[in-house]
Design a protein around this motif. Structure first.
Motif, PDB file in Angstrom:
ATOM      1  N   LYS A  30       0.763  -1.181  -0.050  1.00  0.00           N
ATOM      2  CA  LYS A  30      -0.155  -0.126   0.021  1.00  0.00           C
ATOM      3  C   LYS A  30       0.840   1.380   0.082  1.00  0.00           C
ATOM      4  O   LYS A  30       0.648   2.228  -0.432  1.00  0.00           O
ATOM      5  N   GLU A  31       1.972   1.176   0.658  1.00  0.00           N
ATOM      6  CA  GLU A  31       2.702   2.191   0.748  1.00  0.00           C
ATOM      7  C   GLU A  31       3.474   2.505  -0.402  1.00  0.00           C
ATOM      8  O   GLU A  31       3.641   3.640  -0.972  1.00  0.00           O
ATOM      9  N   GLU A  32       4.049   1.302  -1.218  1.00  0.00           N
ATOM     10  CA  GLU A  32       4.542   1.676  -2.635  1.00  0.00           C
ATOM     11  C   GLU A  32       3.403   2.189  -3.731  1.00  0.00           C
ATOM     12  O   GLU A  32       3.766   3.266  -4.337  1.00  0.00           O
ATOM     13  N   GLU A  33       2.073   1.572  -3.351  1.00  0.00           N
ATOM     14  CA  GLU A  33       1.001   2.205  -4.342  1.00  0.00           C
ATOM     15  C   GLU A  33       0.786   3.780  -3.993  1.00  0.00           C
ATOM     16  O   GLU A  33       0.655   4.435  -4.911  1.00  0.00           O
ATOM     17  N   ARG A  34       0.933   4.191  -2.816  1.00  0.00           N
ATOM     18  CA  ARG A  34       0.817   5.731  -2.304  1.00  0.00           C
ATOM     19  C   ARG A  34       1.879   6.359  -2.907  1.00  0.00           C
ATOM     20  O   ARG A  34       1.501   7.566  -3.575  1.00  0.00           O
ATOM     21  N   LEU A  35       3.115   5.802  -2.862  1.00  0.00           N
ATOM     22  CA  LEU A  35       4.204   6.530  -3.493  1.00  0.00           C
ATOM     23  C   LEU A  35       3.972   6.740  -4.902  1.00  0.00           C
ATOM     24  O   LEU A  35       4.436   7.871  -5.417  1.00  0.00           O
ATOM     25  N   GLU A  36       3.666   5.605  -5.587  1.00  0.00           N
ATOM     26  CA  GLU A  36       3.561   5.571  -7.057  1.00  0.00           C
ATOM     27  C   GLU A  36       2.515   6.551  -7.309  1.00  0.00           C
ATOM     28  O   GLU A  36       2.835   7.645  -8.337  1.00  0.00           O
ATOM     29  N   LYS A  37       1.421   6.633  -6.581  1.00  0.00           N
ATOM     30  CA  LYS A  37       0.381   7.447  -7.207  1.00  0.00           C
ATOM     31  C   LYS A  37       0.674   8.984  -6.721  1.00  0.00           C
ATOM     32  O   LYS A  37       0.183   9.811  -7.374  1.00  0.00           O
ATOM     33  N   SER A  38       1.209   9.188  -5.349  1.00  0.00           N
ATOM     34  CA  SER A  38       1.675  10.511  -5.211  1.00  0.00           C
ATOM     35  C   SER A  38       2.647  10.900  -6.248  1.00  0.00           C
ATOM     36  O   SER A  38       2.669  12.122  -6.520  1.00  0.00           O
ATOM     37  N   SER A  39       3.609  10.228  -6.776  1.00  0.00           N
ATOM     38  CA  SER A  39       4.526  10.444  -7.663  1.00  0.00           C
ATOM     39  C   SER A  39       3.754  11.097  -9.009  1.00  0.00           C
ATOM     40  O   SER A  39       4.135  11.947  -9.888  1.00  0.00           O
ATOM     41  N   LEU A  40       3.014  10.221  -9.356  1.00  0.00           N
ATOM     42  CA  LEU A  40       2.276  10.312 -10.745  1.00  0.00           C
ATOM     43  C   LEU A  40       1.425  11.428 -10.500  1.00  0.00           C
ATOM     44  O   LEU A  40       1.260  12.337 -11.364  1.00  0.00           O
ATOM     45  N   GLU A  41       0.783  11.907  -9.411  1.00  0.00           N
ATOM     46  CA  GLU A  41       0.019  13.180  -9.288  1.00  0.00           C
ATOM     47  C   GLU A  41       0.943  14.174  -9.273  1.00  0.00           C
ATOM     48  O   GLU A  41       0.610  15.107  -9.927  1.00  0.00           O
ATOM     49  N   LYS A  42       2.249  14.219  -8.630  1.00  0.00           N
ATOM     50  CA  LYS A  42       3.092  15.252  -8.747  1.00  0.00           C
ATOM     51  C   LYS A  42       3.502  15.582 -10.143  1.00  0.00           C
ATOM     52  O   LYS A  42       3.656  16.732 -10.524  1.00  0.00           O
ATOM     53  N   ILE A  43       3.644  14.500 -10.784  1.00  0.00           N
ATOM     54  CA  ILE A  43       4.211  14.711 -12.125  1.00  0.00           C
ATOM     55  C   ILE A  43       3.036  15.372 -13.121  1.00  0.00           C
ATOM     56  O   ILE A  43       3.188  16.253 -13.747  1.00  0.00           O
ATOM     57  N   LYS A  44       1.778  14.983 -12.450  1.00  0.00           N
ATOM     58  CA  LYS A  44       0.804  15.398 -13.493  1.00  0.00           C
ATOM     59  C   LYS A  44       0.550  17.145 -13.095  1.00  0.00           C
ATOM     60  O   LYS A  44       0.329  17.890 -13.909  1.00  0.00           O
TER      61      LYS A  44
END
Length: 211
Positions: A30-44
């Motif tokens: 879940k933490e990896e998913e959160r970080l990935e999602k957070s990273s994608l959101e930041k890129i967006k």
């Protein structure tokens, strides 16, 4: 005294351990998913910010710091406002400059009478004369038909000429703190007069009926 034998149920311990490992892996996933999602959101977010900056014509140097995108909203808020403010100030200065062409100003005790050049400036709309030793308002004031404001406070004026009644457009007359003893009835002909200040003229006891 006999020995006590402790018996462990290894299947139970293994079950508890597997449960803990499973929960740990789930948390990690879940933490990896959160970080990935957070990273994608930041890129967006950064990409949308870059597009908006380009749309507004903001140079890249304004939103890049050491190669990283600075998504500070103030960049969008402030960019382009300064020229607008400068433009408003320029327009205001221009308006004031244009207005000053129609305003006569005079002050200082070195003045005991109006300058001769004044009589030629009949286009003036305002006189602002204060803190002088001038005692008399010239009769040629009748020629200043555009006058709307006569600010003549803190001088030595001892009377108002009857010609002041010719100023049909006069709206403001301030002759406070002078040496006036009376007010000419002709002042009643200034039909657009809105403000009359006679304060500080201690010898004026009443106004003419016409005023």
């Amino acid at each position: 005294m006999g020995h006590q034998v402790i018996i462990f149920d290894f299947s139970l311990i293994r079950g508890l351990w597997e449960t803990r490992v499973k929960k740990s892996k789930e948390r990690q996933r879940k933490e990896e998913e959160r970080l990935e999602k957070s990273s994608l959101e930041k890129i967006k977010q950064e990409w949308n910010f870059i597009l908006e900056c380009r749309k507004r014509g903001i140079p890249q140097s304004r939103y890049l710091k050491n190669g990283f995108v600075d998504t500070n909203e103030k960049i969008l808020d402030n960019y382009g406002k300064t020229p607008q403010i400068q433009k408003r100030h320029a327009l205001s200065d221009e308006a004031n400059k244009e207005r000053s062409k129609f305003v006569f100003r005079l002050s200082g005790e070195q003045w005991m009478e109006f300058p001769d050049s004044l009589k030629e400036q009949t286009y003036l709309k305002e006189w602002h004369v204060c803190n002088t030793l001038i005692q008399t308002i010239p009769a040629y004031i009748a020629s200043f038909q555009e006058l709307t404001v006569l600010e003549l406070s803190k001088n030595q004026i001892n009377h108002l000429p009857v010609e002041i009644g010719c100023l049909k457009n006069l709206k403001v007359l301030n002759v406070s703190f002078n040496n006036l003893k009376s007010v000419p009835p002709e002042l009643g002909n200034c039909e657009n007069l809105e403000k009359l200040d006679l304060s500080g003229n201690m010898e004026i006891t009443e106004l003419p009926f016409e005023v």
